[in-house]
Write a protein that holds these residues in place. Structure first.
Motif, mmCIF file in Angstrom:
data_model
loop_
_atom_site.group_PDB
_atom_site.id
_atom_site.type_symbol
_atom_site.label_atom_id
_atom_site.label_comp_id
_atom_site.label_asym_id
_atom_site.label_seq_id
_atom_site.Cartn_x
_atom_site.Cartn_y
_atom_site.Cartn_z
ATOM 1 N N VAL B 263 0.844 -1.199 0.000
ATOM 2 C CA VAL B 263 0.000 0.000 0.000
ATOM 3 C C VAL B 263 0.880 1.250 0.000
ATOM 4 C CG1 VAL B 263 -1.614 1.359 1.376
ATOM 5 C CG2 VAL B 263 -1.976 -1.090 1.113
ATOM 6 N N THR B 264 1.895 1.244 0.863
ATOM 7 C CA THR B 264 2.796 2.391 0.971
ATOM 8 C C THR B 264 3.486 2.691 -0.354
ATOM 9 O OG1 THR B 264 3.198 1.740 3.243
ATOM 10 C CG2 THR B 264 4.741 3.290 2.280
ATOM 11 N N LEU B 265 4.037 1.642 -0.962
ATOM 12 C CA LEU B 265 4.764 1.837 -2.227
ATOM 13 C C LEU B 265 3.827 2.299 -3.335
ATOM 14 C CD1 LEU B 265 7.279 -1.156 -2.195
ATOM 15 C CD2 LEU B 265 7.731 1.265 -1.758
ATOM 16 N N SER B 266 2.587 1.779 -3.331
ATOM 17 C CA SER B 266 1.639 2.200 -4.362
ATOM 18 C C SER B 266 1.308 3.680 -4.213
ATOM 19 C CB SER B 266 0.332 1.407 -4.281
ATOM 20 O OG SER B 266 0.572 0.097 -3.923
ATOM 21 N N LEU B 267 1.121 4.109 -2.946
ATOM 22 C CA LEU B 267 0.814 5.513 -2.713
ATOM 23 C C LEU B 267 1.954 6.396 -3.196
ATOM 24 C CD1 LEU B 267 -0.815 5.427 0.819
ATOM 25 C CD2 LEU B 267 -1.897 6.096 -1.322
ATOM 26 N N TYR B 268 3.171 5.949 -2.915
ATOM 27 C CA TYR B 268 4.334 6.718 -3.331
ATOM 28 C C TYR B 268 4.399 6.812 -4.856
ATOM 29 C CZ TYR B 268 9.021 8.556 -3.354
ATOM 30 O OH TYR B 268 10.118 9.364 -3.551
ATOM 31 N N ALA B 269 4.141 5.670 -5.511
ATOM 32 C CA ALA B 269 4.159 5.648 -6.977
ATOM 33 C C ALA B 269 3.077 6.587 -7.530
ATOM 34 C CB ALA B 269 3.933 4.226 -7.483
ATOM 35 N N LEU B 270 1.911 6.566 -6.880
ATOM 36 C CA LEU B 270 0.807 7.419 -7.328
ATOM 37 C C LEU B 270 1.200 8.897 -7.227
ATOM 38 C CD1 LEU B 270 -2.254 7.142 -8.173
ATOM 39 C CD2 LEU B 270 -2.761 7.784 -5.821
ATOM 40 N N GLN B 271 1.848 9.240 -6.129
ATOM 41 C CA GLN B 271 2.224 10.635 -5.966
ATOM 42 C C GLN B 271 3.248 11.054 -7.010
ATOM 43 O OE1 GLN B 271 4.871 12.002 -3.079
ATOM 44 N NE2 GLN B 271 3.875 13.969 -2.830
ATOM 45 N N LEU B 272 4.227 10.177 -7.254
ATOM 46 C CA LEU B 272 5.230 10.471 -8.277
ATOM 47 C C LEU B 272 4.555 10.710 -9.612
ATOM 48 C CD1 LEU B 272 8.270 8.108 -7.724
ATOM 49 C CD2 LEU B 272 8.041 10.525 -7.226
ATOM 50 N N ARG B 273 3.539 9.897 -9.887
ATOM 51 C CA ARG B 273 2.817 9.983 -11.145
ATOM 52 C C ARG B 273 2.060 11.307 -11.257
ATOM 53 N NH1 ARG B 273 1.022 5.602 -14.158
ATOM 54 N NH2 ARG B 273 0.729 6.346 -16.293
ATOM 55 N N LEU B 274 1.405 11.709 -10.153
ATOM 56 C CA LEU B 274 0.532 12.882 -10.188
ATOM 57 C C LEU B 274 1.288 14.196 -10.025
ATOM 58 C CD1 LEU B 274 -2.569 11.690 -8.126
ATOM 59 C CD2 LEU B 274 -2.317 11.856 -10.599
ATOM 60 N N ILE B 275 2.201 14.246 -9.084
ATOM 61 C CA ILE B 275 2.817 15.520 -8.717
ATOM 62 C C ILE B 275 4.267 15.593 -9.140
ATOM 63 C CG2 ILE B 275 3.015 17.193 -6.838
ATOM 64 C CD1 ILE B 275 0.416 16.272 -6.295
ATOM 65 N N GLY B 276 4.898 14.448 -9.374
ATOM 66 C CA GLY B 276 6.321 14.450 -9.663
ATOM 67 C C GLY B 276 7.088 14.305 -8.375
ATOM 68 N N GLU B 277 8.397 14.401 -8.487
ATOM 69 C CA GLU B 277 9.297 14.253 -7.342
ATOM 70 C C GLU B 277 8.847 15.142 -6.188
ATOM 71 O OE1 GLU B 277 12.111 11.757 -6.404
ATOM 72 O OE2 GLU B 277 11.756 12.097 -8.525
ATOM 73 N N PRO B 278 8.675 14.583 -4.974
ATOM 74 C CA PRO B 278 8.261 15.437 -3.855
ATOM 75 C C PRO B 278 9.285 16.536 -3.606
ATOM 76 C CG PRO B 278 8.778 13.211 -3.091
ATOM 77 C CD PRO B 278 8.870 13.193 -4.574
ATOM 78 N N LYS B 279 8.756 17.727 -3.304
ATOM 79 C CA LYS B 279 9.664 18.863 -3.089
ATOM 80 C C LYS B 279 9.663 19.250 -1.629
ATOM 81 C CE LYS B 279 8.851 20.823 -7.607
ATOM 82 N NZ LYS B 279 7.900 21.643 -8.300
ATOM 83 N N GLY B 280 10.735 19.873 -1.208
ATOM 84 C CA GLY B 280 10.763 20.481 0.119
ATOM 85 C C GLY B 280 10.854 19.481 1.251
#
Lengths: 361, 282
Positions: B263-280
């Motif tokens: 679940v954790t990895l999927s959420l991370y992948a989803l965020q990368l897909r939607l927003i790109g590399e997390p900033k800040g």
């Protein structure tokens, strides 16, 4: 008598002991292109920010159409502004940036579509409406910012050094655009710059700021021909100043003496000067000439040529007076001397008696 | 051009050698145990997917999954709502005050987790400071149950997660040019419109990476739910601990842990897909 359109009344702004703007009195008629010109820290931007509502004056008032705008918050002043930095909303397309002021005013979609189209046409960027700000050049971004500031028909448009981040060629191109847009829309513009050439190119009138105050207001030509102070003379146009001493004063004119004893009579005097007082004589490089002999009719001074620079349409000649002060003369291509003048030559600088100005120190 | 690359490459290779110790550590103490746990989840008590079937079919475990996501979601939402004004205040406050606020935010991070959680127990219990104060002022006649339930877990976790949300949001809105907000005001936007149409959209990357971090950390949180939560709203981490420690059921515990990881990895992948590399987040 009707009230002036935009009226600054004794506007003063202090930060602790620092006076940023002082006694700013100015009347701007509707439709005028007025430029605030001055070095950084001279109070021109402070005055503009007070009008925008980002700062409150310590005292004084600003009236627009006969009513004080000071009690009105920024977002209700209806003023348009183009900033020095790029301030397009980075998450919105060009079209949505221009539509923003209309959307927050809850105008209908039909109205928005029509007005945005017209504003983008005005700045000639219709084909860019789908782009994001990051995909535009600096010049294009400022043109979109201009469209965004004009789309709601503001009573006055403020421009705070909008072209300072652009290179010279692009700057001149957009200056022409701004002039055209001013003519087409008839909007009243307050434009801030530290670039005198830009001020001369754009403005109907220029207010020269120095140390928080307006030194002089007038058309570019008026400021050039009739500078009220040494600062204005120095800031507008090219100039050289030579040391002098006042010998006598009569009716706005003075007789004076250079350090080597050369005398001049009837020079226009600015500021209160008394006999014996030190002064400076302003000479405009394009208003003075060179000759091999000092002629009788005009004022003249013997100088030694120190440098000659050929610039195509003109030749700039640097020269030194007998007592070691420098000045320069701009010879037009048509002057035969411009071809023959050489370094080390001793020549006479000459000018019409009223072509020089004396400023009491 | 090519000579610069020739110079740069060996230096980069030297750099990669330095990550070896961390790599070995992660391999030996994270990747290998996770793999072992995963293998036990499909081999104990016998070969097959029966552990996963049991987890997904049973109502008891479904409730634990639901509760875990509910708490993580609530905590993320409330933390974001609280953190945004704090991050904004950090940006616009005068330096000294901002520094003080920063210290307060970070100080809670540097205080022992267990001590902080016990402190909440003292504050929240039936005869705790909060209930006594409320009753003294006549705001309630009976103590409100604030601990050993969802309320207690949420309060305790929001408090712990706040800095993890404040920092990424701060990192993003600090970089927004204030002139953009001045421009919004002159364009006619009220404060609320400037917030909703300009500031919030521009802060989305920060909010998203903060939310992801808080949500994922909350999913696997153990101490706070164990101390401040009740038996009726157990979370996944507690269940895994129970399976392994009390019931010595490595198979079921491993299966639950593996589902959490996926679940954790999927959420991370989803965020990368939607927003790109997390900033800040740095």
């Amino acid at each position: 008598m009707t009230a002036p359109y935009l009226h600054f009344q004794a506007v003063r702004k202090t930060y602790g002991d620092v006076v940023a703007a002082d006694r700013v009195d100015l009347e701007v008629p509707k439709g005028e292109f007025m430029t605030f010109l001055g070095p950084s820290g001279s109070g021109k931007s402070t005055t503009l920010y007070i009008l925008a509502g980002f700062q409150e004056p310590t005292s004084g008032d600003i009236q627009l159409g006969g009513r004080s705008i000071l009690p009105v918050p920024s977002h209700k002043r209806n003023i348009g502004m183009v900033f020095q930095r790029y301030t397009l909303f980075p998450h919105l397309s060009v079209r949505e940036n221009v539509a923003f002021p209309l959307r927050v005013r809850r105008q209908s979609q039909a109205e928005i579509t029509q007005k945005v189209g017209r504003a983008l046409e005005l700045v000639r960027l219709q084909e860019f409406e789908e782009r994001m700000p990051a995909q535009l050049s600096g010049g294009q971004q400022q043109r979109v910012a201009l469209a965004r500031a004009l789309v709601y028909d503001p009573p006055v448009l403020l421009m705070d050094e909008p072209l300072s981040a652009l290179d010279k060629k692009l700057r001149e191109e957009i200056q022409l655009e701004i002039r055209r847009i001013h003519q087409e829309t008839g909007v009243t513009i307050l434009y801030v710059t530290h670039d005198q050439e830009e001020a001369l190119r754009l403005s109907d009138r220029i207010a020269v700021f120095n140390a928080g105050r307006i030194e002089q207001v007038g058309s570019g030509q008026h400021l050039y021909d009739q500078p009220a102070t040494r600062f204005v003379a120095d800031f507008i146009g090219d100039s050289a100043f030579l040391s002098a001493e006042i010998e006598s004063v009569q009716g706005g004119q003075a007789a004076m003496r250079f350090p080597d004893g050369t005398r001049l009579g009837a020079v226009p005097l600015h500021g209160a000067g008394a006999p014996g007082q030190k002064a400076e004589l302003l000479l405009r490089p394009e208003r003075i000439g060179l000759s091999e002999t000092g002629s009788g009719e005009t004022a003249a001074l013997e100088v030694t040529i120190t440098d000659v620079t050929f610039l195509g349409s003109s030749t700039d000649v640097r020269a030194e007076t007998a007592w070691g002060e420098g000045l320069f003369v701009r010879l037009p291509f048509s002057d035969p001397l411009s071809q023959s003048v050489r370094r080390g030559q001793r020549l006479w600088v000459s000018w019409e008696a009223n072509g020089a100005h004396l400023f009491a120190a | 051009m090519s000579s610069t690359f020739a110079l740069a490459r060996p230096r980069m290779r030297k750099g990669t050698g330095m990550i070896l110790p961390a790599l070995v550590l992660l391999l030996a103490f994270f990747v290998v145990p996770v793999a072992l746990l995963l293998s036990r989840s499909v081999t104990e008590p016998e070969l097959g997917l029966q552990n996963y079937r049991e987890l997904l079919a049973s109502g008891t475990y479904a409730k634990i999954f639901f509760n875990t996501f509910l708490v993580a979601g609530l905590v993320t939402l409330i933390t974001a709502l609280l953190a945004f004004p704090v991050a904004w205040a950090l940006v616009i406050m005068p330096r000294l005050l901002a520094g003080l606020l920063f210290a307060i935010v970070l100080l809670s991070m540097w205080t022992n987790l267990l001590a902080r959680t016990y402190a909440w127990m003292v504050l929240l219990q039936q005869t705790g400071l909060i209930n006594r104060t409320l009753m003294q002022f006549g705001l309630t006649s009976e103590p409100i149950p604030l601990v050993n339930n969802l309320t207690g877990v949420t309060i305790g976790m929001v408090y712990i997660m706040l800095p993890f949300m404040v920092l990424p949001i701060y990192g993003v809105i600090r970089k927004i040019d204030p002139a953009i907000l001045q421009a919004a005001a002159l364009c006619g936007a009220t404060r609320l419109q400037a917030l909703g149409r300009v500031l919030l959209p521009l802060a989305v990357p920060g909010i998203a990476s903060g939310a992801l971090m808080v949500f994922v950390m909350s999913l696997g949180y153990f101490v706070t739910p164990a101390l401040l939560g009740g038996t009726s709203n157990m979370m996944l981490a507690e269940m895994i601990a129970q399976q392994v420690q009390s019931l010595v059921n490595w198979g079921l515990g491993g299966a639950a842990a593996f589902i959490l990881l996926v679940v954790t990895l999927s959420l991370y992948a989803l965020q990368l897909r939607l927003i790109g590399e997390p900033k800040g987040t740095a």
